[in-house]
Design a protein around this motif. Structure first.
Motif, PDB file in Angstrom:
ATOM      1  N   THR A 172       0.829  -1.205   0.000  1.00  0.00           N
ATOM      2  CA  THR A 172       0.000   0.000   0.000  1.00  0.00           C
ATOM      3  C   THR A 172       0.863   1.254   0.000  1.00  0.00           C
ATOM      4  OG1 THR A 172      -1.775  -1.138   1.195  1.00  0.00           O
ATOM      5  CG2 THR A 172      -1.780   1.265   1.262  1.00  0.00           C
ATOM      6  N   SER A 342      -9.606   6.075  -4.734  1.00  0.00           N
ATOM      7  CA  SER A 342     -10.042   4.780  -4.205  1.00  0.00           C
ATOM      8  C   SER A 342     -10.645   3.902  -5.291  1.00  0.00           C
ATOM      9  CB  SER A 342     -11.065   4.987  -3.078  1.00  0.00           C
ATOM     10  OG  SER A 342     -10.509   5.700  -2.004  1.00  0.00           O
ATOM     11  N   VAL A 343     -11.512   4.485  -6.099  1.00  0.00           N
ATOM     12  CA  VAL A 343     -12.151   3.703  -7.169  1.00  0.00           C
ATOM     13  C   VAL A 343     -11.119   3.237  -8.189  1.00  0.00           C
ATOM     14  CG1 VAL A 343     -13.768   3.839  -9.112  1.00  0.00           C
ATOM     15  CG2 VAL A 343     -14.406   4.798  -6.886  1.00  0.00           C
ATOM     16  N   ARG A 346      -9.142   0.377  -6.743  1.00  0.00           N
ATOM     17  CA  ARG A 346      -9.953  -0.849  -6.723  1.00  0.00           C
ATOM     18  C   ARG A 346     -10.045  -1.462  -8.119  1.00  0.00           C
ATOM     19  NH1 ARG A 346     -11.085  -5.501  -4.874  1.00  0.00           N
ATOM     20  NH2 ARG A 346     -13.267  -6.166  -5.035  1.00  0.00           N
ATOM     21  N   GLN A 350      -6.543  -3.620  -6.499  1.00  0.00           N
ATOM     22  CA  GLN A 350      -6.310  -3.533  -5.058  1.00  0.00           C
ATOM     23  C   GLN A 350      -7.588  -3.932  -4.300  1.00  0.00           C
ATOM     24  OE1 GLN A 350      -3.121  -2.477  -3.974  1.00  0.00           O
ATOM     25  NE2 GLN A 350      -2.717  -2.597  -6.164  1.00  0.00           N
ATOM     26  N   ARG A 351      -7.411  -4.426  -3.076  1.00  0.00           N
ATOM     27  CA  ARG A 351      -8.570  -4.712  -2.242  1.00  0.00           C
ATOM     28  C   ARG A 351      -9.173  -3.398  -1.754  1.00  0.00           C
ATOM     29  NH1 ARG A 351      -6.221  -8.732   2.193  1.00  0.00           N
ATOM     30  NH2 ARG A 351      -4.663  -7.053   2.176  1.00  0.00           N
ATOM     31  N   TRP A 352     -10.450  -3.447  -1.336  1.00  0.00           N
ATOM     32  CA  TRP A 352     -11.129  -2.218  -0.943  1.00  0.00           C
ATOM     33  C   TRP A 352     -10.408  -1.522   0.210  1.00  0.00           C
ATOM     34  CZ3 TRP A 352     -13.701   1.186  -3.189  1.00  0.00           C
ATOM     35  CH2 TRP A 352     -14.675   0.897  -4.152  1.00  0.00           C
ATOM     36  N   ARG A 353      -9.909  -2.290   1.169  1.00  0.00           N
ATOM     37  CA  ARG A 353      -9.236  -1.683   2.328  1.00  0.00           C
ATOM     38  C   ARG A 353      -8.025  -0.873   1.885  1.00  0.00           C
ATOM     39  NH1 ARG A 353      -5.622  -4.221   6.173  1.00  0.00           N
ATOM     40  NH2 ARG A 353      -5.744  -3.236   8.218  1.00  0.00           N
ATOM     41  N   SER A 355      -7.444   0.141  -1.163  1.00  0.00           N
ATOM     42  CA  SER A 355      -7.893   1.184  -2.095  1.00  0.00           C
ATOM     43  C   SER A 355      -8.339   2.435  -1.345  1.00  0.00           C
ATOM     44  CB  SER A 355      -9.040   0.660  -2.963  1.00  0.00           C
ATOM     45  OG  SER A 355      -8.629  -0.425  -3.748  1.00  0.00           O
ATOM     46  N   LEU A 356      -9.113   2.247  -0.276  1.00  0.00           N
ATOM     47  CA  LEU A 356      -9.563   3.392   0.510  1.00  0.00           C
ATOM     48  C   LEU A 356      -8.384   4.106   1.175  1.00  0.00           C
ATOM     49  CD1 LEU A 356     -12.754   1.846   2.149  1.00  0.00           C
ATOM     50  CD2 LEU A 356     -12.686   3.654   0.408  1.00  0.00           C
TER      51      LEU A 356
END
Length: 447
Positions: A172, A342-343, A346, A350-353, A355-356
């Protein structure tokens, strides 16, 4: 009173103002770090508090004695000098080698987190034009500037946050650093175009400015960069560290002068010169550390207070409508950077976690945003009321970053050592947004 006696002597006044500003900025940085915030949040807040928003409101006599009108140009000039050094250090720290293995995600995230804010910012600017555009400012430069100001990410502050949270060795962290690097380059190029359009008196003059800028970049890439590489190789053996520092500082000043004369602002030249200097030289690293040790804790706080003196938050409390515009600006800023980043992360796998978290980091604006806003104010593209709104946005979006990361990724770990990070984060930022390289053994803390 000492301040009153010194008011007629600029040097005497500076000998009072500079220590006051440095100590106040250091105290602000220390205070916000206690709450897990990057020090730049405290430094911005201190600059605002020393201006008309607080000190000028509760004790106007002291504020005017401390910062009389005849001393402001000196404060601004010293702050700008520190800012030039800072932009050089940012360019020096910018390592596009971070893209290795993450290029697809980095390009997607960085471009989405620029494209979406540009679109949303343009729409917002069209709605703001009638209310906030200064007299005589055309719609195009106003819209372009607001759009670019929405698309900024503070690469140095982001790097510092990753370091403090021990994220620079993670996937990340590596992706976020790569995204911020691409974002930084793109945003500064866009800003150069906006400044060219704004400063030019006609479309032909704007084309000439853009053409000269392209020529400048070609000279820097194919003439200056090879010469610097050869000189650095010799400097390791034959030049003292002091001589290396003198050459680098002279180079950044000449590069800044070139872009200032072209019409795209001196800061762009300092930044570009930093990107041209080889990063794998201990002599360059030592010289950069010396430059940082003076520019960041001593000169850069003067830029923060110079910004604070131009920021009057009282302009926002006189009308409820102003706060509606603050909310609108915040919504566009956060949606464009956090949402867009983030979008895109994703969609890149990347996983949502994660990505956020990447989106939250891209939403960090810090000192870089203040630099852009001061350029807009100096060009007359925005007025003091909109400047105050955008400064609030920069402060809030920067302060949001650490709490959001804690919410998404969990509490910040305690640092186990102050050893330099691995190659995934070659360039780190100091507590107030300055840059140091991974080889540097000096601690990042300066305040």
């Amino acid at each position: 009173m000492v301040i009153a006696a010194a008011a007629s002597n600029p040097l005497s006044q500076l000998l009072i103002v500079v220590p006051v500003v440095i100590l106040a900025s250091g105290l602000g940085a220390w205070a916000v770090r206690r709450f897990g915030q990057p020090a730049v949040v405290g430094e911005i807040a201190v600059g605002i508090c020393l201006g008309p928003s607080l000190l000028g409101l509760v004790w106007p006599g002291l504020q005017h004695r401390l910062f009389p009108a005849d001393i402001l140009p000196f404060i601004g000039a010293l702050g700008d000098l520190g800012l030039l050094a800072f932009m050089f250090l940012v360019g020096l720290a910018l390592n596009l080698g971070l893209l290795r293995g993450h290029s697809r995600t980095a390009v997607a995230v960085s471009q989405m987190s620029i494209a979406l804010p540009l679109v949303l910012g343009s729409a917002l600017a069209l709605g703001m034009y009638g209310t906030f555009a200064p007299d005589g400012v055309d719609k195009l430069p106003f819209v372009l500037f607001i759009a670019v100001s929405m698309s900024i990410t503070a690469f140095p502050v982001l790097a510092r946050i990753l370091t403090e949270r021990d994220l620079y060795r993670t996937r990340t962290g590596a992706v976020a650093m790569a995204c911020a690097a691409v974002d930084d380059v793109t945003a500064w190029c866009l800003l150069a175009v906006v400044v060219a359009v704004t400063s030019s008196s006609s479309p032909m003059a704007a084309l000439v400015t853009v053409g000269l800028s392209v020529l400048y970049m070609l000279v820097m890439l194919y003439v200056v960069r090879p010469l610097l590489a050869r000189w650095v190789a010799r400097a390791e053996r034959k030049w003292s560290d002091s001589a290396v520092l003198v050459v680098l500082f002279t180079g950044l000043c000449l590069s800044a002068l070139a872009t200032e004369e072209i019409g795209v602002h001196a800061l762009f030249g300092a930044f570009v010169f930093g990107t041209m200097v080889p990063r794998d030289s201990p002599a360059v690293e030592r010289a950069a550390a010396r430059l940082q040790a003076v520019a960041v804790p001593i000169l850069l706080p003067l830029f923060f207070v110079s910004t604070g003196l131009k920021t009057d938050l009282a302009l926002l409390v006189r009308s409820g409508e102003q706060w509606l515009w603050v909310l609108a600006v915040m919504a566009v800023a956060v949606t464009g950077k956090w949402g867009g980043g983030s979008v895109a992360a994703r969609l890149s796998g990347q996983r949502w976690r994660e990505s956020l978290a990447i989106g939250a980091l891209m939403n960090c604006r810090g000192l870089t945003e203040l630099v852009v806003l001061n350029i807009g104010l100096s060009l007359g593209v925005i007025g003091t009321d909109l400047f105050a709104i955008l400064v609030v946005m920069a402060l809030v979006t920067t302060a949001m970053t650490s709490p959001l990361l804690t919410r998404i990724l969990g509490p910040q770990p305690r640092p186990e050592s102050d050893a330099p990070p691995a190659s995934g984060a070659e360039a780190l930022s100091g507590p107030d947004g300055a840059v140091r390289t991974a080889r540097s053994k000096e601690p990042a803390e300066t305040a």
